[in-house]
Design a protein around this motif. Structure first.
Motif, mmCIF file in Angstrom:
data_model
loop_
_atom_site.group_PDB
_atom_site.id
_atom_site.type_symbol
_atom_site.label_atom_id
_atom_site.label_comp_id
_atom_site.label_asym_id
_atom_site.label_seq_id
_atom_site.Cartn_x
_atom_site.Cartn_y
_atom_site.Cartn_z
ATOM 1 N N ARG A 19 0.843 -1.183 0.000
ATOM 2 C CA ARG A 19 0.000 0.000 0.000
ATOM 3 C C ARG A 19 0.878 1.231 0.000
ATOM 4 O O ARG A 19 1.671 1.431 0.926
ATOM 5 C CB ARG A 19 -0.957 0.040 1.193
ATOM 6 N N LEU A 20 0.732 2.040 -1.028
ATOM 7 C CA LEU A 20 1.450 3.305 -1.116
ATOM 8 C C LEU A 20 0.586 4.423 -0.546
ATOM 9 O O LEU A 20 -0.636 4.408 -0.678
ATOM 10 C CB LEU A 20 1.796 3.629 -2.568
ATOM 11 N N SER A 21 1.262 5.389 0.055
ATOM 12 C CA SER A 21 0.584 6.561 0.584
ATOM 13 C C SER A 21 1.204 7.816 -0.006
ATOM 14 O O SER A 21 2.412 7.867 -0.241
ATOM 15 C CB SER A 21 0.707 6.621 2.107
ATOM 16 N N CYS A 22 0.382 8.798 -0.225
ATOM 17 C CA CYS A 22 0.854 10.105 -0.706
ATOM 18 C C CYS A 22 0.213 11.165 0.172
ATOM 19 O O CYS A 22 -1.015 11.339 0.141
ATOM 20 C CB CYS A 22 0.477 10.311 -2.161
ATOM 21 N N ILE A 23 1.044 11.832 0.958
ATOM 22 C CA ILE A 23 0.571 12.931 1.794
ATOM 23 C C ILE A 23 0.902 14.239 1.085
ATOM 24 O O ILE A 23 2.044 14.457 0.679
ATOM 25 C CB ILE A 23 1.225 12.892 3.187
ATOM 26 N N ARG A 45 7.055 7.546 -18.328
ATOM 27 C CA ARG A 45 6.184 7.587 -17.154
ATOM 28 C C ARG A 45 4.734 7.420 -17.614
ATOM 29 O O ARG A 45 4.316 8.010 -18.608
ATOM 30 C CB ARG A 45 6.369 8.912 -16.412
ATOM 31 N N GLU A 46 3.981 6.618 -16.854
ATOM 32 C CA GLU A 46 2.591 6.372 -17.228
ATOM 33 C C GLU A 46 1.672 6.554 -16.032
ATOM 34 O O GLU A 46 2.068 6.309 -14.881
ATOM 35 C CB GLU A 46 2.424 4.945 -17.786
ATOM 36 N N LEU A 47 0.444 6.957 -16.337
ATOM 37 C CA LEU A 47 -0.563 7.096 -15.294
ATOM 38 C C LEU A 47 -1.100 5.721 -14.932
ATOM 39 O O LEU A 47 -1.504 4.958 -15.804
ATOM 40 C CB LEU A 47 -1.702 7.998 -15.778
ATOM 41 N N VAL A 48 -1.131 5.418 -13.654
ATOM 42 C CA VAL A 48 -1.613 4.124 -13.180
ATOM 43 C C VAL A 48 -3.046 4.235 -12.680
ATOM 44 O O VAL A 48 -3.904 3.421 -13.026
ATOM 45 C CB VAL A 48 -0.705 3.605 -12.044
ATOM 46 N N ALA A 49 -3.298 5.247 -11.863
ATOM 47 C CA ALA A 49 -4.630 5.433 -11.288
ATOM 48 C C ALA A 49 -4.765 6.881 -10.863
ATOM 49 O O ALA A 49 -3.773 7.524 -10.513
ATOM 50 C CB ALA A 49 -4.845 4.521 -10.086
ATOM 51 N N SER A 50 -5.990 7.380 -10.895
ATOM 52 C CA SER A 50 -6.217 8.759 -10.477
ATOM 53 C C SER A 50 -7.573 8.877 -9.792
ATOM 54 O O SER A 50 -8.479 8.065 -10.029
ATOM 55 C CB SER A 50 -6.136 9.710 -11.663
ATOM 56 N N ILE A 51 -7.681 9.911 -8.972
ATOM 57 C CA ILE A 51 -8.946 10.192 -8.295
ATOM 58 C C ILE A 51 -9.124 11.702 -8.267
ATOM 59 O O ILE A 51 -8.213 12.442 -7.889
ATOM 60 C CB ILE A 51 -8.975 9.575 -6.880
ATOM 61 N N THR A 52 -10.275 12.160 -8.721
ATOM 62 C CA THR A 52 -10.519 13.592 -8.782
ATOM 63 C C THR A 52 -10.971 14.130 -7.427
ATOM 64 O O THR A 52 -11.232 13.365 -6.494
ATOM 65 C CB THR A 52 -11.588 13.925 -9.817
ATOM 66 N N HIS A 58 -10.084 6.603 -12.073
ATOM 67 C CA HIS A 58 -9.658 6.017 -13.354
ATOM 68 C C HIS A 58 -8.495 5.078 -13.086
ATOM 69 O O HIS A 58 -7.620 5.369 -12.263
ATOM 70 C CB HIS A 58 -9.223 7.123 -14.314
ATOM 71 N N TYR A 59 -8.482 3.944 -13.793
ATOM 72 C CA TYR A 59 -7.364 2.996 -13.725
ATOM 73 C C TYR A 59 -6.831 2.698 -15.111
ATOM 74 O O TYR A 59 -7.599 2.587 -16.074
ATOM 75 C CB TYR A 59 -7.802 1.670 -13.084
ATOM 76 N N GLU A 60 -5.534 2.525 -15.184
ATOM 77 C CA GLU A 60 -4.907 2.014 -16.395
ATOM 78 C C GLU A 60 -5.294 0.546 -16.528
ATOM 79 O O GLU A 60 -5.432 -0.165 -15.526
ATOM 80 C CB GLU A 60 -3.400 2.212 -16.286
ATOM 81 N N ASP A 61 -5.487 0.082 -17.756
ATOM 82 C CA ASP A 61 -6.052 -1.247 -17.964
ATOM 83 C C ASP A 61 -5.285 -2.365 -17.265
ATOM 84 O O ASP A 61 -5.886 -3.311 -16.738
ATOM 85 C CB ASP A 61 -6.126 -1.555 -19.471
ATOM 86 N N SER A 62 -3.966 -2.282 -17.241
ATOM 87 C CA SER A 62 -3.177 -3.396 -16.707
ATOM 88 C C SER A 62 -3.312 -3.560 -15.188
ATOM 89 O O SER A 62 -2.905 -4.591 -14.646
ATOM 90 C CB SER A 62 -1.706 -3.228 -17.077
ATOM 91 N N VAL A 63 -3.866 -2.553 -14.504
ATOM 92 C CA VAL A 63 -3.980 -2.653 -13.047
ATOM 93 C C VAL A 63 -5.421 -2.801 -12.575
ATOM 94 O O VAL A 63 -5.668 -2.978 -11.382
ATOM 95 C CB VAL A 63 -3.320 -1.450 -12.338
ATOM 96 N N LYS A 64 -6.360 -2.738 -13.512
ATOM 97 C CA LYS A 64 -7.775 -2.870 -13.123
ATOM 98 C C LYS A 64 -8.013 -4.212 -12.441
ATOM 99 O O LYS A 64 -7.558 -5.246 -12.904
ATOM 100 C CB LYS A 64 -8.661 -2.739 -14.359
ATOM 101 N N GLY A 65 -8.724 -4.167 -11.328
ATOM 102 C CA GLY A 65 -9.005 -5.380 -10.563
ATOM 103 C C GLY A 65 -7.921 -5.748 -9.585
ATOM 104 O O GLY A 65 -8.135 -6.625 -8.733
ATOM 105 N N ARG A 66 -6.749 -5.108 -9.678
ATOM 106 C CA ARG A 66 -5.651 -5.412 -8.752
ATOM 107 C C ARG A 66 -5.313 -4.230 -7.862
ATOM 108 O O ARG A 66 -4.932 -4.411 -6.705
ATOM 109 C CB ARG A 66 -4.396 -5.816 -9.538
ATOM 110 N N PHE A 67 -5.410 -3.019 -8.398
ATOM 111 C CA PHE A 67 -5.057 -1.807 -7.655
ATOM 112 C C PHE A 67 -6.326 -1.053 -7.280
ATOM 113 O O PHE A 67 -7.306 -1.038 -8.041
ATOM 114 C CB PHE A 67 -4.182 -0.886 -8.491
ATOM 115 N N TYR A 79 -4.196 6.974 -1.173
ATOM 116 C CA TYR A 79 -3.593 5.644 -1.060
ATOM 117 C C TYR A 79 -3.688 4.902 -2.382
ATOM 118 O O TYR A 79 -4.607 5.122 -3.169
ATOM 119 C CB TYR A 79 -4.316 4.826 0.012
ATOM 120 N N LEU A 80 -2.740 4.006 -2.585
ATOM 121 C CA LEU A 80 -2.814 3.073 -3.702
ATOM 122 C C LEU A 80 -2.573 1.678 -3.142
ATOM 123 O O LEU A 80 -1.440 1.331 -2.789
ATOM 124 C CB LEU A 80 -1.787 3.399 -4.789
#
Length: 121
Positions: A19-23, A45-52, A58-67, A79-80
């Motif tokens: 679990r990653l955290s970003c403060i 560099r690629e976008l993995v996931a975002s939250i407005t 939004h999730y990048e296709d390769s991480v959907k269902g896992r992240f 958090y991720l």
């Protein structure tokens, strides 16, 4: 000054979780869209996931269902949760916080320094 700070990276085996955290410092965190990006050696560099700011995800296709990305505005934190990690998830993971400034009439974006995630047996 707005400054994202990532933590939670490390070395794990395939199939494990992190679990990653970003403060994000500052007092208007709830107004920011936040994204997790990653960069593997030799790759862009690629976008993995975002939250407005409104909670749209939004999730990048390769991480959907896992992240899973989530935010806690009371803690200025995004958090991720990364499950079922694969070797190809190995990268430096960066947090980016951005918002549109009606004063400057432009997007303001702030990057963290990154945290290394290594998936290896």
């Amino acid at each position: 000054q707005v400054q994202p700070v990532e933590s939670g990276g490390g070395l794990v085996q395939p199939g494990e979780s992190l679990r990653l955290s970003c403060i994000v410092s500052g007092n208007i965190f709830s107004s920011y869209d936040v994204g997790w990006h990653r960069q593997a050696p030799g790759k862009a560099r690629e976008l993995v996931a975002s939250i407005t700011d409104g909670g749209v995800i939004h999730y990048e296709d390769s991480v959907k269902g896992r992240f899973t990305i989530s935010r806690d505005n009371a803690k200025n934190t995004v958090y991720l949760q990364m499950n079922s990690l694969k070797r190809e998830d190995t990268a430096v993971y960066y947090c980016k916080a951005q918002r549109y400034s009606n004063v400057d009439h432009q997007w303001l974006a702030y990057w963290g320094q990154g945290t290394q995630v290594t998936v290896s047996s």
